[in-house]
Design an enzyme around this catalytic site. Structure first.
Site, mmCIF file in Angstrom:
data_model
loop_
_atom_site.group_PDB
_atom_site.id
_atom_site.type_symbol
_atom_site.label_atom_id
_atom_site.label_comp_id
_atom_site.label_asym_id
_atom_site.label_seq_id
_atom_site.Cartn_x
_atom_site.Cartn_y
_atom_site.Cartn_z
ATOM 1 N N LYS A 1 14.844 -0.100 -25.878
ATOM 2 C CA LYS A 1 15.963 0.569 -26.552
ATOM 3 C C LYS A 1 16.667 1.527 -25.587
ATOM 4 C CE LYS A 1 12.720 3.967 -28.367
ATOM 5 N NZ LYS A 1 11.911 4.361 -29.535
ATOM 6 N N TYR B 1 27.850 29.586 -10.645
ATOM 7 C CA TYR B 1 28.355 30.205 -11.877
ATOM 8 C C TYR B 1 27.349 31.209 -12.424
ATOM 9 C CZ TYR B 1 32.027 26.652 -12.165
ATOM 10 O OH TYR B 1 33.120 25.856 -11.928
#
Ligand SMILES: *Cc1c(COP(=O)(O)O)cnc(C)c1O
Length: 355
Positions: A34, A251
């Site tokens: 999956k 950042y």
């Protein structure tokens, strides 16, 4: 070209399938593919797991793709039918759906397939996610046995804590004791259960994660389990900065230098699937040497510590995860699981098949 890429080893995947089979206690093995084979690609999984006894997917579309690729083994639909409109295709493609809710039984009675189906009848043994109440097994099995559209039944359940100290017996015992009167084959084990609990293997096992060479256990490494990492995520240094004591990087300036140091800027960010929540100290390999990330991961870049690596510069190779840096370790540092990192590999990352 931007230097990031994912390497996927079909040989490692085939090896991991053999490890699963060796643990399966004689059970047949459904390779769980999956989520685009946990990020490794459905077509690659089809080739690497050609020796599997079956494949397990979520959707009819994935199953139809596997049939188009020539898969002849049983294909299991892990969540079964999503509506009556899927019954015809399910019969035509010879798929084995899970029946986990009374609504799905109603549909099969209302729209019986032209060719009777092999089904998995899923009971809830304590996880309380999908599955019919175990206490009602008698009426449910009798009802499904009487259906013209059902050719055969495998009983199924799923474990909530196979990777933890609580284990599987608190679920497996009531499941097996309750249903033994039916004398039907059963399937319960995912990777963690299959690796630790041979008595939980039954007729069919359903390994996913381990086939891709990641460990389902927080306390046991891939290597200790004899598995090989199937995916590596690699890139290169594209910038080098020299920080003075007290200067920050990235950042939020989350990391600040405690002494003068060199910092490498790597072409890999959260838009590539690297977890943004990975904090300073997340393991990484720079030019084959163990190092760590620094500060906040940005969209297209992250920063690594070049202390003690004087020869590293522009173009030096970086492994974000793979054979040197287990994906499990990166996941733990980032507060998640390797499943999420593997599945999240971004489509913009070029994939190369390697040995
Ligand atoms: C995804 C899934 C598996 C595979 O689990 P792993 O932990 O990846 O081995 C097995 N069974 C079911 C029902 C699943 O949904």
């Amino acid at each position: 070209m931007r230097p990031i890429k994912a390497g996927i080893s079909l040989g490692a995947m085939a090896h991991n399938l053999r490890v699963a089979r060796a643990h399966a206690n004689g059970a047949r093995v459904f390779a769980v593919v999956k989520a685009n084979a946990y990020g490794h690609g459905l077509s690659r999984a089809r080739r690497a797991f050609a020796a599997a006894d079956g494949f397990a997917v979520l959707t009819l579309e994935e199953a139809a793709n596997l049939r188009l690729m020539g898969v002849e083994q049983p294909i299991m639909l892990l969540e079964g039918l999503f509506g009556t409109d899927e019954i015809t295709a399910c019969a035509e493609l010879g798929l084995w759906p899970v029946l986990h809710h009374a609504a799905q039984l109603d549909w099969l009675e209302r729209v019986p397939p032209a060719r009777p189906l092999q089904v998995f009848l899923k009971f809830d043994s304590g996880m309380h996610r999908l599955g019919m109440p175990l206490a009602e097994h008698g009426v449910i099995v009798a009802r499904v046995r009487a259906m013209a559209g059902v050719a055969g039944i495998t009983l199924m359940t799923h474990f909530a804590q196979a990777d933890e100290a609580a284990g599987v017996d608190w679920q497996l015992r009531p499941f097996l004791d309750g249903t033994k009167t039916h004398a039907l084959p059963w399937s319960a084990a995912n990777s963690a259960a299959l690796l630790r609990f041979p008595h939980a293997c039954g007729a069919w096992v359903r390994p996913g994660l381990m086939l891709y060479g990641a460990s389902p256990f927080a306390d046991t490494s891939t290597r200790a389990l004899g598995l090989k990492a199937a995916m590596s995520l690699t890139s290169e240094i594209i910038g080098v900065q020299t920080l003075r004591t007290g200067e920050g990087v990235g950042y939020g300036q989350l990391f600040r230098a405690e002494r003068p140091m060199r910092v490498g800027i790597v072409a890999c960010g959260y838009a590539d699937g690297y977890p943004r929540h990975a904090p300073t100290g997340t393991p990484v390999a720079v030019d084959g040497c163990a190092s760590r990330t620094l500060g906040r991961v940005s969209m297209d870049m992250l920063c690594v510590d070049l202390t003690g690596l004087p020869n590293v510069g522009i173009g030096s190779p970086v492994e974000l995860w793979g054979a040197q840096v287990p994906v499990d370790k990166v996941a733990i540092a980032a507060g998640t699981v390797s499943y999420e990192l593997l599945c999240a590999l971004a489509p913009r990352v070029p994939v190369e098949e390697v040995e």
